[in-house]
Scaffold this active site. Structure first.
Site, PDB file in Angstrom:
ATOM      1  N   LYS A  55       0.853  -1.197   0.000  1.00  0.00           N
ATOM      2  CA  LYS A  55       0.000   0.000   0.000  1.00  0.00           C
ATOM      3  C   LYS A  55       0.882   1.238   0.000  1.00  0.00           C
ATOM      4  CE  LYS A  55       0.909   1.143   4.542  1.00  0.00           C
ATOM      5  NZ  LYS A  55       1.716   2.295   4.950  1.00  0.00           N
TER       6      LYS A  55
ATOM      7  N   GLY B  44       7.515   1.708   4.770  1.00  0.00           N
ATOM      8  CA  GLY B  44       6.222   2.399   4.729  1.00  0.00           C
ATOM      9  C   GLY B  44       5.255   1.831   3.714  1.00  0.00           C
ATOM     10  N   LEU B  45       5.539   0.618   3.203  1.00  0.00           N
ATOM     11  CA  LEU B  45       4.699   0.032   2.147  1.00  0.00           C
ATOM     12  C   LEU B  45       3.779  -1.069   2.670  1.00  0.00           C
ATOM     13  CD1 LEU B  45       7.423  -0.086  -0.657  1.00  0.00           C
ATOM     14  CD2 LEU B  45       5.488   1.500  -0.485  1.00  0.00           C
TER      15      LEU B  45
ATOM     16  N   ASP C  11      -1.870  -1.671  10.316  1.00  0.00           N
ATOM     17  CA  ASP C  11      -2.132  -1.633   8.871  1.00  0.00           C
ATOM     18  C   ASP C  11      -2.899  -2.870   8.386  1.00  0.00           C
ATOM     19  OD1 ASP C  11      -0.778   0.744   8.566  1.00  0.00           O
ATOM     20  OD2 ASP C  11       1.059  -0.167   7.797  1.00  0.00           O
TER      21      ASP C  11
ATOM     22  N   PRO D  12       9.931  -3.836  -0.466  1.00  0.00           N
ATOM     23  CA  PRO D  12      10.970  -3.380   0.469  1.00  0.00           C
ATOM     24  C   PRO D  12      10.440  -3.297   1.904  1.00  0.00           C
ATOM     25  CG  PRO D  12      10.994  -2.039  -1.526  1.00  0.00           C
ATOM     26  CD  PRO D  12       9.789  -2.932  -1.627  1.00  0.00           C
TER      27      PRO D  12
ATOM     28  N   GLY E 297       4.271  -4.128   3.604  1.00  0.00           N
ATOM     29  CA  GLY E 297       4.473  -5.494   3.101  1.00  0.00           C
ATOM     30  C   GLY E 297       4.233  -6.559   4.165  1.00  0.00           C
ATOM     31  N   GLY E 298       4.824  -6.393   5.323  1.00  0.00           N
ATOM     32  CA  GLY E 298       4.668  -7.382   6.397  1.00  0.00           C
ATOM     33  C   GLY E 298       3.215  -7.507   6.832  1.00  0.00           C
ATOM     34  N   SER E 299       2.507  -6.390   6.859  1.00  0.00           N
ATOM     35  CA  SER E 299       1.089  -6.403   7.250  1.00  0.00           C
ATOM     36  C   SER E 299       0.244  -7.122   6.212  1.00  0.00           C
ATOM     37  CB  SER E 299       0.574  -4.962   7.397  1.00  0.00           C
ATOM     38  OG  SER E 299       1.347  -4.272   8.343  1.00  0.00           O
TER      39      SER E 299
HETATM   40  O1  C5P Z   1       0.450  -1.533  14.969  1.00  0.00           O
HETATM   41  P1  C5P Z   1       1.880  -1.617  14.577  1.00  0.00           P
HETATM   42  O2  C5P Z   1       2.575  -2.817  15.190  1.00  0.00           O
HETATM   43  O3  C5P Z   1       2.100  -1.548  13.116  1.00  0.00           O
HETATM   44  O4  C5P Z   1       2.577  -0.340  15.168  1.00  0.00           O
HETATM   45  C1  C5P Z   1       3.966  -0.198  15.313  1.00  0.00           C
HETATM   46  C2  C5P Z   1       4.249   0.977  16.236  1.00  0.00           C
HETATM   47  O5  C5P Z   1       3.853   2.185  15.595  1.00  0.00           O
HETATM   48  C3  C5P Z   1       3.460   0.934  17.536  1.00  0.00           C
HETATM   49  O6  C5P Z   1       4.145   0.201  18.501  1.00  0.00           O
HETATM   50  C4  C5P Z   1       3.354   2.401  17.882  1.00  0.00           C
HETATM   51  O7  C5P Z   1       4.567   2.837  18.476  1.00  0.00           O
HETATM   52  C5  C5P Z   1       3.259   3.076  16.533  1.00  0.00           C
HETATM   53  N1  C5P Z   1       1.855   3.357  16.129  1.00  0.00           N
HETATM   54  C6  C5P Z   1       1.185   4.385  16.752  1.00  0.00           C
HETATM   55  N2  C5P Z   1      -0.121   4.670  16.402  1.00  0.00           N
HETATM   56  C7  C5P Z   1      -0.736   3.962  15.437  1.00  0.00           C
HETATM   57  C8  C5P Z   1      -0.047   2.922  14.780  1.00  0.00           C
HETATM   58  C9  C5P Z   1       1.248   2.641  15.154  1.00  0.00           C
HETATM   59  O8  C5P Z   1       1.733   5.045  17.632  1.00  0.00           O
HETATM   60  N3  C5P Z   1      -2.001   4.252  15.113  1.00  0.00           N
END
Ligand code: C5P
Length: 303
Positions: free
Chosen positions: A8, A98-99, A136, A94, A101-103
């Site tokens: 994305k 910010g893309l 994501d 990559p 991919g893992g999600s």
């Molecule tokens: O949800 P995810 O594991 O992708 O988030 C990674 C980190 O990004 C979280 O631990 C948090 O520090 C930050 N984050 C956030 N607010 C969000 C999404 C992510 O602060 N809405």
């Protein structure tokens, strides 16, 4: 089971103040794009643990991979003994770029596990698994081209009207940015968030891209952590005379074009221009469906 989980980009990313759960309320326009990993899942032998092997782009850690985590959350929710799964993931998107991919891999792994195990889950349980995998993941679990994503990421409102011919050039510099670190820097900066952009902007792409240039609230935090990103954007904008946006918490920068062909032409022109800040970057020209880029170039690292 074979799938091609797509990446994305975020066209906008409006971030509110951090909540007590440590997460930030978001409002973001997500667009699914034609660049995909390659995931194969089948039954393993015997009764051991689930297994994952990785190929493609180097540097992806097995530990913490959302494919294995997806299997274990689905197994937990189904609540009974299920045969182990074996997965192979070929990384093409990559990482820490910010893309998403893992999600996207995690969302695809949930689907594959349910199919192989011949099981179903209530929509609210699937939603809960998606959010537990990451902010994501609910977007990818919805399987839509574009959406306005709010809350921590769990509120997904599909958006129509994306011009289907759209092309993108993605430039991913050799800078891995941790999402958590970028959000933490955002908190330190204490910046007041901008007003969210009207999602109707989507229907007027690529011409409306200029309205999106300042619409990622994480830009300043990302460039504080990786100042080369700001230099790269300046160079890309000078070379293409177009606005360049950052996806998510970076480090991928992208520009929008009326077609994938126009994007590929622009990518080739960037290579010919030999921009100094492109050392080590991966440049891809893509459409919205993929699953593979129409054109791709890996810039040699500076010696
Ligand atoms: O949800 P995810 O594991 O992708 O988030 C990674 C980190 O990004 C979280 O631990 C948090 O520090 C930050 N984050 C956030 N607010 C969000 C999404 C992510 O602060 N809405």
């Amino acid at each position: 089971m074979h799938s091609r989980p797509r990446a994305k980009v975020n066209l906008t990313l409006s971030v509110g103040p951090v909540g007590r759960d440590g997460f930030h309320p978001l409002e973001s326009i997500f667009l699914r794009v034609g660049l995909a990993d390659d995931l194969t899942v089948s039954f393993g032998d015997g009764r051991g643990a689930d297994q994952l092997t990785l190929g493609g782009l180097p540097g992806a850690p097995i530990e913490g991979n959302l494919v294995l985590r997806a299997f274990s959350l689905v197994r937990r929710s189904l609540g009974h003994d299920l045969p182990p799964l074996v997965a192979h993931l070929d990384k093409r998107i990559p990482m820490q770029a910010g893309l998403g991919g893992g999600s996207s891999d995690g969302a695809a792994a949930v689907d594959a596990a349910l199919q192989l195990w011949g099981a179903g889950l209530a929509p609210e349980v699937r939603d809960q698994i998606a959010l537990e995998l990451g902010s994501d993941v609910p977007f990818f679990a919805h399987n839509v081209r574009a959406a306005l994503v709010r809350g921590r990421g769990e509120l997904v409102e599909p958006l129509d009207g994306v011009p289907s011919d759209l092309g993108l050039v993605l430039v991913t510099p050799p800078v891995a940015l941790s999402t958590a670190a970028v959000f933490a820097r955002f908190d330190d900066l204490g910046a007041a968030p901008d007003a969210p952009v009207d999602p109707a902007v989507l229907t007027r792409l690529p011409e409306s891209a200029l309205e999106l240039r300042g619409a990622n609230d994480l830009w300043t935090a990302a460039t504080r952590l990786a100042p080369t990103l700001g230099v790269l954007r300046d160079e890309l904008e000078r070379a293409t005379n177009l606005p360049w946006l950052m996806s998510g918490s970076g480090s991928t920068l992208f520009a929008l074009y009326p077609s994938a062909q126009a994007a590929a032409d622009a990518g080739r022109a960037l290579v010919a221009a030999e921009l100094t800040s492109l050392g080590g970057a991966v440049i891809s020209a893509i459409d919205l469906t993929g699953p593979d880029p129409v054109w791709r170039y890996q810039w040699p690292s500076e010696q």
